[in-house]
Design an enzyme around this catalytic site. Sequence first.
Site, PDB file in Angstrom:
ATOM      1  N   GLU B  60       0.812  -1.217   0.000  1.00 56.68           N
ATOM      2  CA  GLU B  60       0.000   0.000   0.000  1.00 56.68           C
ATOM      3  C   GLU B  60       0.846   1.269   0.000  1.00 56.68           C
ATOM      4  OE1 GLU B  60      -0.856  -2.677   1.680  1.00 56.68           O
ATOM      5  OE2 GLU B  60      -2.946  -3.087   1.160  1.00 56.68           O
ATOM      6  N   HIS B 129     -11.141  -5.053  10.077  1.00 55.89           N
ATOM      7  CA  HIS B 129     -11.645  -4.835   8.720  1.00 55.89           C
ATOM      8  C   HIS B 129     -13.030  -4.195   8.731  1.00 55.89           C
ATOM      9  CE1 HIS B 129      -8.386  -7.424   7.356  1.00 55.89           C
ATOM     10  NE2 HIS B 129      -8.813  -7.443   6.127  1.00 55.89           N
TER      11      HIS B 129
HETATM   12  C1  LIG Z   1      -2.014  -4.385   4.589  1.00 51.66           C
HETATM   13  C2  LIG Z   1      -2.983  -5.289   3.916  1.00 51.66           C
HETATM   14  N1  LIG Z   1      -3.166  -5.193   2.591  1.00 51.66           N
HETATM   15  C3  LIG Z   1      -4.037  -6.002   1.953  1.00 51.66           C
HETATM   16  C4  LIG Z   1      -4.755  -6.938   2.634  1.00 51.66           C
HETATM   17  C5  LIG Z   1      -5.789  -7.805   1.913  1.00 51.66           C
HETATM   18  N2  LIG Z   1      -5.354  -9.161   1.793  1.00 51.66           N
HETATM   19  C6  LIG Z   1      -5.751 -10.112   2.651  1.00 51.66           C
HETATM   20  S1  LIG Z   1      -5.081 -11.602   2.312  1.00 51.66           S
HETATM   21  C7  LIG Z   1      -4.225 -10.992   1.011  1.00 51.66           C
HETATM   22  C8  LIG Z   1      -3.352 -11.891   0.190  1.00 51.66           C
HETATM   23  C9  LIG Z   1      -2.172 -12.358   0.954  1.00 51.66           C
HETATM   24  O1  LIG Z   1      -1.468 -13.266   0.192  1.00 51.66           O
HETATM   25  P1  LIG Z   1      -0.345 -14.173   0.840  1.00 51.66           P
HETATM   26  O2  LIG Z   1       0.582 -13.343   1.609  1.00 51.66           O
HETATM   27  O3  LIG Z   1       0.246 -14.980  -0.244  1.00 51.66           O
HETATM   28  O4  LIG Z   1      -1.095 -15.079   1.888  1.00 51.66           O
HETATM   29  P2  LIG Z   1      -2.210 -16.172   1.659  1.00 51.66           P
HETATM   30  O5  LIG Z   1      -3.514 -15.483   1.692  1.00 51.66           O
HETATM   31  O6  LIG Z   1      -1.937 -16.838   0.363  1.00 51.66           O
HETATM   32  O7  LIG Z   1      -2.090 -17.101   2.808  1.00 51.66           O
HETATM   33  C10 LIG Z   1      -4.479  -9.645   0.838  1.00 51.66           C
HETATM   34  C11 LIG Z   1      -3.912  -8.809  -0.219  1.00 51.66           C
HETATM   35  C12 LIG Z   1      -4.557  -7.003   4.024  1.00 51.66           C
HETATM   36  N3  LIG Z   1      -5.229  -7.872   4.782  1.00 51.66           N
HETATM   37  N4  LIG Z   1      -3.662  -6.194   4.628  1.00 51.66           N
END
Ligand SMILES: Cc1ncc(C[n+]2csc(CCOP(=O)(O)OP(=O)(O)O)c2C)c(N)n1
Lengths: 336, 336, 328, 328
Positions: B60, B129
């Site tokens: 972000e 959230h």
């Molecule tokens: C600071 C922030 N940005 C965006 C999100 C939204 N978000 C939740 S899960 C996710 C994907 C994360 O991917 P990864 O790190 O590969 O973990 P996975 O979900 O595959 O376990 C995102 C972008 C968030 N929770 N926090």
Amino acid sequence: MADMRVRQAIVQALKDEMTNDPSVILFGEDIAAAEGPFKTSEGLLEQFGPDRVRDTPISEMAFTGAAVGAAMMGMKPVIEIMFMEFLGVALDQLVTEAAKMHYLSNGEYSVPMVVRASNASGLGFGSQHSQTLENWVNATPGLKVVTLSDAQSAYSLLRAAIAEPNPVMFLEPRILYAERGSVDTNLKMEIGKARLLQNGDQVTVVAMGNMVNVARNAIKETGISADLIDLATLVPWDRDTVLNSVSKTKRLVVVEESPFSGGWGNEIVAYVSTQLFGKLLAPAIRISTPDVPVPFSGALESRFAPTSSEVSRQIKELVEKNQAPKPWWIVEGVSK
Amino acid sequence: MADMRVRQAIVQALKDEMTNDPSVILFGEDIAAAEGPFKTSEGLLEQFGPDRVRDTPISEMAFTGAAVGAAMMGMKPVIEIMFMEFLGVALDQLVTEAAKMHYLSNGEYSVPMVVRASNASGLGFGSQHSQTLENWVNATPGLKVVTLSDAQSAYSLLRAAIAEPNPVMFLEPRILYAERGSVDTNLKMEIGKARLLQNGDQVTVVAMGNMVNVARNAIKETGISADLIDLATLVPWDRDTVLNSVSKTKRLVVVEESPFSGGWGNEIVAYVSTQLFGKLLAPAIRISTPDVPVPFSGALESRFAPTSSEVSRQIKELVEKNQAPKPWWIVEGVSK
Amino acid sequence: MNTAIQRREEVRKSELAWYERMLEIREFETQVNALFASGAIRGTTHLCNGQEAVDLAIASTLNNDDVVAATYRSHGIGLAMGLTSESVLAEIMGKATGCAGGVGGSMHLCNKSLGLLPTSAIIGGGMPIAAGAALAFQIRKEKRVALAMFGDGSTNIGSFHESMNLAAIWKLPVIYICDNNVYGEYSRINITTPIEDLHMRAESYAMPHEKVDGMDIYKVKESLANAIDRARSGGGPTFIEAKTYRFSGHSRADQALYRPEGELEKWQSRDPILVTENHLIKAGKLDSSKVAEMKAKAVKDMETTIEKVQKDPDPQINAMFKNIWAVK
Amino acid sequence: MNTAIQRREEVRKSELAWYERMLEIREFETQVNALFASGAIRGTTHLCNGQEAVDLAIASTLNNDDVVAATYRSHGIGLAMGLTSESVLAEIMGKATGCAGGVGGSMHLCNKSLGLLPTSAIIGGGMPIAAGAALAFQIRKEKRVALAMFGDGSTNIGSFHESMNLAAIWKLPVIYICDNNVYGEYSRINITTPIEDLHMRAESYAMPHEKVDGMDIYKVKESLANAIDRARSGGGPTFIEAKTYRFSGHSRADQALYRPEGELEKWQSRDPILVTENHLIKAGKLDSSKVAEMKAKAVKDMETTIEKVQKDPDPQINAMFKNIWAVK
Ligand SMILES: Cc1ncc(C[n+]2csc(CCOP(=O)(O)OP(=O)(O)O)c2C)c(N)n1
Ligand SMILES: Cc1ncc(C[n+]2csc(CCOP(=O)(O)OP(=O)(O)O)c2C)c(N)n1
Ligand SMILES: [Mg+2]
Ligand SMILES: [Mg+2]
């Protein structure tokens, strides 16, 4: 009773808490070997050693988060955010993690940490190093917010903040670091209690931080009889003390170093106006900064935060006419 | 006039601005190929191609800052912060950089960017959230703050935000995305103008976001004759419209989904109480959330934000007794 | 000893318990998915199907007094560490009996006795917190370690970088383990990240790092054990990248239609449950009839759990006001 | 052509002008320091002594329509890019004639015609902004580049990591140049950072990177020219680490007593001004009498500047209210 500068009172509070409680640890940028950019940790590395007093990389998110984790494991970290603005790269850990940990753990974990940050204008640090920014941490259930206004409150409130079992944002108006005052190290102050500094009956003046000093001078200039209240804690603020005072004086002036639009003083004015509806002699008012970024030039910055002459003008006008005065930038017609 | 969901109105606004102006670009997490976590960019990658519609890494700070830089070079980036909380890792770029660029460049650069973010409670997303967090961006000279409340304002205000030469924080209560409404794509709305949605004479109700809808229902339930104002823009808010209305009705109720302590409604109540001192029939009041993190359980979250029954109870009581009602958690004695 | 700790002890002591727990988790996620689909659960949820080996490796290799900072993808690690299916499901359903009393939900599980810190729904949220926990251990000279789990996409957040650097320069007893399940939400990792082997990022911090087959609990445990040893003996942090795969969509609404054809199937052939099963069969600790029996039990147990939890009470309204402020 | 652009053209055209500008900068910083000490200037300031070669390399190698995102350590790059001493000193003194009208101060210089974005006082502030500027160029298919400057200590902020990754995955025409002057405030880089060669961090983003002698403008220019070529031709970003040294303290109050003995002197023997001087003498473009003459001129010019600026008017009070909101 000892006479000391605000920065020394901070050092003393840290020293006393660290002596009493081995779980108190400090970290931040250049706070150890260099003893703090504002010399607020003088001698602490030497006295308490590198395990408990640490320099960090320039990584506010990491070290704020590290304070959260250490606090959850029973330490009491006191971290320094050199300029309040730097929380803009780390706010998540304070507001979205620390403040909610106790709640989200069903009360199992707590986060007894203190985030010290210097703030406010007056020293020519420019737009990105002079804001007050209480709003960033206000309205966050689970997070307390405190501001020092002199050496005594620096000492007593910082000790109280460290003793708190909750995360505390501890704001230190930078312009006060060099100010002197007498400090009684036995004097305890409670978080959540405002300080009634002066008694009067014509108006209640509520302020925080350096605005307490500005307000004190302003009151003196007017010769008006006023209650002067140092709010000291913004969250949770001391509604009783303020209400009691305004119930008596029937007039309220909040003096704040934050923008006319959106500043924290709205909370006080709104609450009091609602609660004491029909009982006031004059409208409750705020004296604030104009809605501008903090300008650098001394010619401008010297008028940015409320000055004692502006405050005394407005208090006088309010008490005399029972009407809300206009701020200087409207009176002078310079804001358009 | 077309009937569409709020999320479709957003898509339509983006599409129309992108068609009109090749400098409008979009980026954010999963907004391109996946068309947005809330489907607010459906079809846009296909129509405008991968140069103008981009998926970002989970960064972000980087992509908010990239929007600042692109805007300074004459583009009009519209970025998506999926949940408002994520600004906690990127606030610096919006508040400390974007908002001050025009000032610090002596007017040479401007930053015509829009940060869209979903916010608010009601869908079971839990404490991290579901917050509203207007405070993070309030009181920041140089940054405008807007909230949609229905499909029409989603469309018209988003277009206005994109046309703005200043950075705009555009808040989208998540719970409204699926709501339907009729949209006149020729209807222009101005940033800084409140919407008077309903006319009455006993009370002025000011709300923002989904609270506009809650307030509307509440007013209907009471049968009381009320002005209903959708504030729409929080910075700079429409003082004239609100003052005019309250001058007429002589009562003010602000309905807000933000904490009782520190919420934005204080600004409205404080300003009106000061300006219309002695002219009101009843204390100006706020109806807010309690001072708690947003709870997950439906049994709790359903009462977190003001409900229409709570709002109607308080409005009725205010109008009947001309006294400030107590919030439900005090009435029910459950907050201790 | 509370049930949770007992369950933790099980997986710390018996290989068969790993397998059993994995079956429990898989069935749990399957049913949670169904409950969501049926509307019985609100909000969102992130399933861990395909990643059970990492969860079990962590739970069975760490000591009870070590701590874990995990994410919203929390059911697997919570159950692996010892939370009961009841307390997790109850939390997901917002019941008073949930491990966070129902105020947390699917993304926020917690249990102090297990060292499970409240899981964070913010990307990068847990990484510095784990460093801080490790700092406490280091200062107090305790031989405990902290571990942070996160996904592949999360290696692009600033907090990752800052936390790794801080942990390295302070030589903190912390383990960073990246569940590289190939996707961050709907984006394949290659869309957002210019390198494939994420563990290489540890080079920026002179931090030991390793890539490991995340579908094989034995391999993950071996790697973890080394890292834990290093941490406990003052050698500082380690970064482990476990190559896994997200068998489900990102969250409940996601059908994962964006997957390249055949990718899921390829990874499913290395399902961590299957891999463990084969190991155990080879070692003579399991046979096909026992497998069938255990699978049936997992299904049965989950049925019982659902029945029970559905009858559990909602939190009372005053629960909303509790645990906001800690008291001394 | 305004004076600033004319001054920019000078350093883009003549090697001698590099030397002259470096002398100007050095004298400028010396006098600013003295003015601070005397109380004639308020606030804070960060001198660039020792780092002039990097500033001049950037100013003389970039095109006029390229843009630079620099930091609070801004005087050198501002003057190098073409700001006049008057407009910089006036800004530092809060005069209406300053390049930001006096509202910015020492940390916030700016000039759009030169492509100097308002310099940021927040660590990591300019890094993503440069990426964003480069994004605009990329989308509009302009052959311009953006450049972000920052210090060694700033490679530990999250924004660095995120910006580098974003620039790499989008192949943006941006150059990240780290002035490794060995210190971040009062901390030697080794106190905060576990690796020495910071450019290696670019490996995490599969980004081309290079270490260069930051005391030698010729070397910095060569490295920059390659990076600029790559960027203009669609090859994406580059990370350059220029090894320099901060001859002054961090900011005005700092005496830098924490330096290891002899370190400053070692670096001073490779003073970028000396290095340039030697180059030019060797090339026959300079001799010792010319050196003396130019140095005297720098001193003289700065005297004139100070005299003039001290008489410049303060901003009028309504300046505070201007340029907050852009109008269409
Ligand atoms: C600071 C922030 N940005 C965006 C999100 C939204 N978000 C939740 S899960 C996710 C994907 C994360 O991917 P990864 O790190 O590969 O973990 P996975 O979900 O595959 O376990 C995102 C972008 C968030 N929770 N926090
Ligand atoms: C986010 C943030 N954290 C901390 C600071 C305070 N600060 C200003 S300069 C500086 C040191 C930066 O060191 P380096 O990156 O090496 O640059 P240099 O000053 O040596 O040019 C610090 C910590 C800041 N301005 N912003
Ligand atoms: Mg992933
Ligand atoms: Mg440096």
